[in-house]
Design an enzyme around this catalytic site. Structure first.
Site, PDB file in Angstrom:
ATOM      1  N   SER A 151      -4.328 -12.991  54.383  1.00 62.93           N
ATOM      2  CA  SER A 151      -5.579 -12.221  54.426  1.00 62.93           C
ATOM      3  C   SER A 151      -6.258 -12.364  55.770  1.00 62.93           C
ATOM      4  O   SER A 151      -7.200 -11.650  56.064  1.00 62.93           O
ATOM      5  CB  SER A 151      -6.522 -12.692  53.317  1.00 62.93           C
ATOM      6  OG  SER A 151      -6.835 -14.050  53.478  1.00 62.93           O
TER       7      SER A 151
ATOM      8  N   HIS B 172      -1.522  -7.146  51.143  1.00 61.40           N
ATOM      9  CA  HIS B 172      -2.570  -8.071  50.698  1.00 61.40           C
ATOM     10  C   HIS B 172      -3.010  -7.720  49.285  1.00 61.40           C
ATOM     11  O   HIS B 172      -3.672  -6.707  49.059  1.00 61.40           O
ATOM     12  CB  HIS B 172      -3.755  -8.029  51.678  1.00 61.40           C
ATOM     13  CG  HIS B 172      -4.811  -9.027  51.361  1.00 61.40           C
ATOM     14  ND1 HIS B 172      -6.151  -8.788  51.480  1.00 61.40           N
ATOM     15  CD2 HIS B 172      -4.704 -10.299  50.901  1.00 61.40           C
ATOM     16  CE1 HIS B 172      -6.824  -9.854  51.105  1.00 61.40           C
ATOM     17  NE2 HIS B 172      -5.973 -10.784  50.757  1.00 61.40           N
TER      18      HIS B 172
ATOM     19  N   GLU C 110      -3.848  -3.938  50.120  1.00 65.68           N
ATOM     20  CA  GLU C 110      -4.118  -3.494  51.489  1.00 65.68           C
ATOM     21  C   GLU C 110      -2.789  -3.561  52.234  1.00 65.68           C
ATOM     22  O   GLU C 110      -2.174  -4.632  52.316  1.00 65.68           O
ATOM     23  CB  GLU C 110      -5.168  -4.405  52.141  1.00 65.68           C
ATOM     24  CG  GLU C 110      -6.550  -4.204  51.534  1.00 65.68           C
ATOM     25  CD  GLU C 110      -7.611  -5.123  52.119  1.00 65.68           C
ATOM     26  OE1 GLU C 110      -8.735  -4.667  52.361  1.00 65.68           O
ATOM     27  OE2 GLU C 110      -7.321  -6.327  52.324  1.00 65.68           O
TER      28      GLU C 110
ATOM     29  N   ASN D 283     -12.095  -8.105  52.456  1.00 64.29           N
ATOM     30  CA  ASN D 283     -12.709  -9.399  52.789  1.00 64.29           C
ATOM     31  C   ASN D 283     -13.809  -9.236  53.820  1.00 64.29           C
ATOM     32  O   ASN D 283     -14.806  -9.961  53.811  1.00 64.29           O
ATOM     33  CB  ASN D 283     -11.645 -10.385  53.284  1.00 64.29           C
ATOM     34  CG  ASN D 283     -10.785 -10.890  52.133  1.00 64.29           C
ATOM     35  OD1 ASN D 283     -11.057 -10.575  50.976  1.00 64.29           O
ATOM     36  ND2 ASN D 283      -9.763 -11.663  52.446  1.00 64.29           N
TER      37      ASN D 283
HETATM   38  N1  CAA Z   1      -4.322 -13.071  35.098  1.00 68.60           N
HETATM   39  C1  CAA Z   1      -3.841 -12.006  34.441  1.00 68.60           C
HETATM   40  N2  CAA Z   1      -4.583 -11.169  33.705  1.00 68.60           N
HETATM   41  C2  CAA Z   1      -5.896 -11.441  33.609  1.00 68.60           C
HETATM   42  C3  CAA Z   1      -6.480 -12.523  34.275  1.00 68.60           C
HETATM   43  C4  CAA Z   1      -5.641 -13.372  35.033  1.00 68.60           C
HETATM   44  N3  CAA Z   1      -6.113 -14.420  35.690  1.00 68.60           N
HETATM   45  N4  CAA Z   1      -7.811 -12.528  33.997  1.00 68.60           N
HETATM   46  C5  CAA Z   1      -8.036 -11.473  33.208  1.00 68.60           C
HETATM   47  N5  CAA Z   1      -6.882 -10.803  32.978  1.00 68.60           N
HETATM   48  C6  CAA Z   1      -6.708  -9.558  32.240  1.00 68.60           C
HETATM   49  C7  CAA Z   1      -7.024  -9.669  30.798  1.00 68.60           C
HETATM   50  O1  CAA Z   1      -5.891 -10.015  30.038  1.00 68.60           O
HETATM   51  C8  CAA Z   1      -7.489  -8.265  30.464  1.00 68.60           C
HETATM   52  O2  CAA Z   1      -6.363  -7.416  30.312  1.00 68.60           O
HETATM   53  P1  CAA Z   1      -6.409  -6.126  29.350  1.00 68.60           P
HETATM   54  O3  CAA Z   1      -7.557  -5.290  29.825  1.00 68.60           O
HETATM   55  O4  CAA Z   1      -5.066  -5.502  29.551  1.00 68.60           O
HETATM   56  O5  CAA Z   1      -6.613  -6.666  27.976  1.00 68.60           O
HETATM   57  C9  CAA Z   1      -8.203  -7.809  31.734  1.00 68.60           C
HETATM   58  O6  CAA Z   1      -7.677  -8.637  32.768  1.00 68.60           O
HETATM   59  C10 CAA Z   1      -9.692  -7.979  31.625  1.00 68.60           C
HETATM   60  O7  CAA Z   1      -9.933  -9.338  31.329  1.00 68.60           O
HETATM   61  P2  CAA Z   1     -11.146  -9.889  30.440  1.00 68.60           P
HETATM   62  O8  CAA Z   1     -11.587  -8.836  29.480  1.00 68.60           O
HETATM   63  O9  CAA Z   1     -10.797 -11.227  29.903  1.00 68.60           O
HETATM   64  O10 CAA Z   1     -12.225 -10.238  31.498  1.00 68.60           O
HETATM   65  P3  CAA Z   1     -13.157  -9.341  32.353  1.00 68.60           P
HETATM   66  O11 CAA Z   1     -13.404  -8.021  31.778  1.00 68.60           O
HETATM   67  O12 CAA Z   1     -14.267 -10.261  32.651  1.00 68.60           O
HETATM   68  O13 CAA Z   1     -12.297  -9.092  33.695  1.00 68.60           O
HETATM   69  C11 CAA Z   1     -11.623  -9.627  35.906  1.00 68.60           C
HETATM   70  C12 CAA Z   1     -11.806 -10.140  34.483  1.00 68.60           C
HETATM   71  C13 CAA Z   1     -10.605  -8.506  35.906  1.00 68.60           C
HETATM   72  C14 CAA Z   1     -11.121 -10.785  36.742  1.00 68.60           C
HETATM   73  C15 CAA Z   1     -13.027  -9.073  36.405  1.00 68.60           C
HETATM   74  O14 CAA Z   1     -13.993 -10.042  36.209  1.00 68.60           O
HETATM   75  C16 CAA Z   1     -13.008  -8.663  37.864  1.00 68.60           C
HETATM   76  O15 CAA Z   1     -12.615  -7.566  38.197  1.00 68.60           O
HETATM   77  N6  CAA Z   1     -13.521  -9.563  38.758  1.00 68.60           N
HETATM   78  C17 CAA Z   1     -13.580  -9.319  40.199  1.00 68.60           C
HETATM   79  C18 CAA Z   1     -12.458 -10.060  40.849  1.00 68.60           C
HETATM   80  C19 CAA Z   1     -12.434  -9.865  42.351  1.00 68.60           C
HETATM   81  O16 CAA Z   1     -13.394  -9.430  42.974  1.00 68.60           O
HETATM   82  N7  CAA Z   1     -11.288 -10.191  42.961  1.00 68.60           N
HETATM   83  C20 CAA Z   1     -11.132 -10.100  44.400  1.00 68.60           C
HETATM   84  C21 CAA Z   1     -11.391 -11.454  45.039  1.00 68.60           C
HETATM   85  S1  CAA Z   1     -11.120 -11.422  46.776  1.00 68.60           S
HETATM   86  C22 CAA Z   1      -9.469 -11.672  46.960  1.00 68.60           C
HETATM   87  O17 CAA Z   1      -8.718 -11.846  46.063  1.00 68.60           O
HETATM   88  C23 CAA Z   1      -8.979 -11.581  48.361  1.00 68.60           C
HETATM   89  C24 CAA Z   1      -8.727 -12.836  49.113  1.00 68.60           C
HETATM   90  O18 CAA Z   1      -8.079 -12.770  50.163  1.00 68.60           O
HETATM   91  C25 CAA Z   1      -9.303 -14.125  48.643  1.00 68.60           C
END
Ligand code: CAA
Length: 389
Positions: free
Chosen positions: A226, A247, A259, A297
């Site tokens: 990243s 990414h 990305e 990011n």
């Molecule tokens: N692994 C696999 N599947 C997962 C999971 C995980 N860790 N966490 C949740 N899920 C799945 C669930 O099984 C569920 O699937 P279905 O819809 O098929 O049933 C779905 O995701 C939704 O999960 P939940 O209903 O339990 O939970 P939620 O509605 O709160 O969603 C989330 C969880 C998808 C993580 C949501 O909170 C979200 O979109 N969060 C934002 C995450 C984000 O911003 N990520 C980017 C971070 S920056 C980055 O990654 C870049 C870097 O370089 C660091």
């Protein structure tokens, strides 16, 4: 201190919107890619440029100008393009019109995917490909680490079954497509390698030298970095045209964004193939240049850092998290997300952005540094900004 939800929204979200305009005006990414990146990478209901149109460019410009007068911070000064659009009564939608591109096609035959690494990202990426029908060879340093990948994927598949979204037969098929190996030589015949090992240039460079020696000619060599220069990794090989960035976002099986990062040397066929591969695995690809932070990011972490600064100014963490989820509709509040990403990773990204853009307002917040020093890294250590013990 107890700001209203609206005040918290303006304090944290308006500078993020302004920053998105700066990225657009600098020509780093298109309107569609900026909006898609934040929607599919972070689960936001709408991208920043669409949100700007809805709030009204002039409203956001005026609020930012007032804040800039108070803080003197360049990051609060309305971007030139925002001034322009607001003055003309125009919209960002109009600026993005006509940028639809043809669907990419696979220019390389991709049947087998290699994944290097056994952490959360590597495990999620292996799952994404296996679930999409590709045979996956994943490489880790020990049998224990390989078992960790299989157990991560098994847990996710079990959860999907429990929710009625999958069945035992599909789970067995997906798991059967995965082959673990403790030696990189197992990657000799794969069509694309995606590496997700430690975010360290020396470690990744050593890997790329090895991949160049081991993997068949014509294969694509992709990195999930990243923040490290992909150009440097490409240079470590004898085939820079085949090196590209992919990414993914955390959690990789859920977040739909990839990305796709090209260097000066990446061949257009490799770029197109990777984008087509993303589509085949249910992902949305956006195009990025080889610059720290790419789209997401670069827009996300300054906002997270600003949230830490707001907490340092006396606002409650829970109040900020709740306000952002309610007013912006983001799926997680900033502190919940910091704890998921990990404060160590977040600090490293913020430091990288600070270095790359030389923007005083990007200096990592003292509390973020302190959390890392105290080993309070987030969910993985059971304590970060919030407590998970
Ligand atoms: N692994 C696999 N599947 C997962 C999971 C995980 N860790 N966490 C949740 N899920 C799945 C669930 O099984 C569920 O699937 P279905 O819809 O098929 O049933 C779905 O995701 C939704 O999960 P939940 O209903 O339990 O939970 P939620 O509605 O709160 O969603 C989330 C969880 C998808 C993580 C949501 O909170 C979200 O979109 N969060 C934002 C995450 C984000 O911003 N990520 C980017 C971070 S920056 C980055 O990654 C870049 C870097 O370089 C660091």
């Amino acid at each position: 201190m107890s700001a209203s939800n609206e005040q918290i929204f303006e304090t944290l979200v308006y500078p993020y919107l302004n920053h998105a305009v700066r990225m657009l005006e600098a020509g780093y990414a298109s309107k569609a890619d900026i909006d898609n990146a934040m929607r599919f990478g972070c689960g936001y209901p709408k991208g920043p440029l669409t949100v700007l149109d809805e709030l009204g460019p002039a409203t956001v410009r005026d609020a930012l100008a007032a804040r800039h007068a108070a803080t003197g911070d360049h990051l609060h000064q309305p971007a030139g393009l925002l001034e322009e659009v607001a003055a003309q009564g125009g919209s960002f939608e109009a600026l993005g019109a006509g940028s639809v591109q043809a669907a990419p096609e696979l220019r390389h035959d991709i049947r087998t995917v290699g994944v290097v690494g056994t952490g959360t990202m590597a495990s999620g990426i292996a799952q994404v490909f296996a679930q999409s029908g590709y045979d996956v060879v994943f490489v880790g340093r020990s049998e224990d680490k390989l078992a960790g990948v299989t157990s991560y994927i098994t847990k996710n598949l079990d959860r999907a079954i429990a929710r009625g979204k999958s069945d035992e037969a599909t789970k067995a098929e997906v798991l059967a497509r995965l082959t673990g190996a403790t030696t990189r030589e197992a990657l000799a015949d794969v069509d694309i390698v995606v590496e997700a090992i430690a975010e360290d240039l020396a470690i990744k460079t050593e890997l790329f030298v090895d991949l160049d020696r081991i993997v068949k000619q014509g294969a694509i060599l992709a990195t999930t970095t990243s923040s490290l220069p992909i150009t440097e990794l490409a240079k470590a090989t004898s085939r820079p045209a085949d090196v590209i960035g992919m990414h993914f976002f955390n959690p990789a099986p859920v977040m739909k964004l990839v990305e796709v990062v090209t260097t000066e040397s990446t061949s257009p066929e490799v770029d197109e193939t990777v984008k087509a591969l993303c589509a085949r695995t249910g992902k949305v690809a956006v195009s990025c240049g080889d610059r720290a932070g790419f789209i997401v990011n670069c827009l996300l972490f300054p906002y997270l850092n600003d949230a830490v600064l707001l907490a340092e100014a006396g606002e409650e963490l829970g109040t900020i998290d709740a306000a952002i989820k309610e007013t912006a509709g983001f799926p997680m509040g900033p502190f919940e997300l910091l704890d998921v990403v990990g404060n160590d990773v977040s600090l490293a990204i913020q430091q990288e952005l600070y270095r790359e853009f030389d923007e005083p307002g990007f200096a990592p917040a003292a509390t973020l540094v302190a959390k890392v020093d105290a080993g309070e890294l987030g969910r993985k250590t059971k304590k970060g900004f919030h407590d998970y013990s």
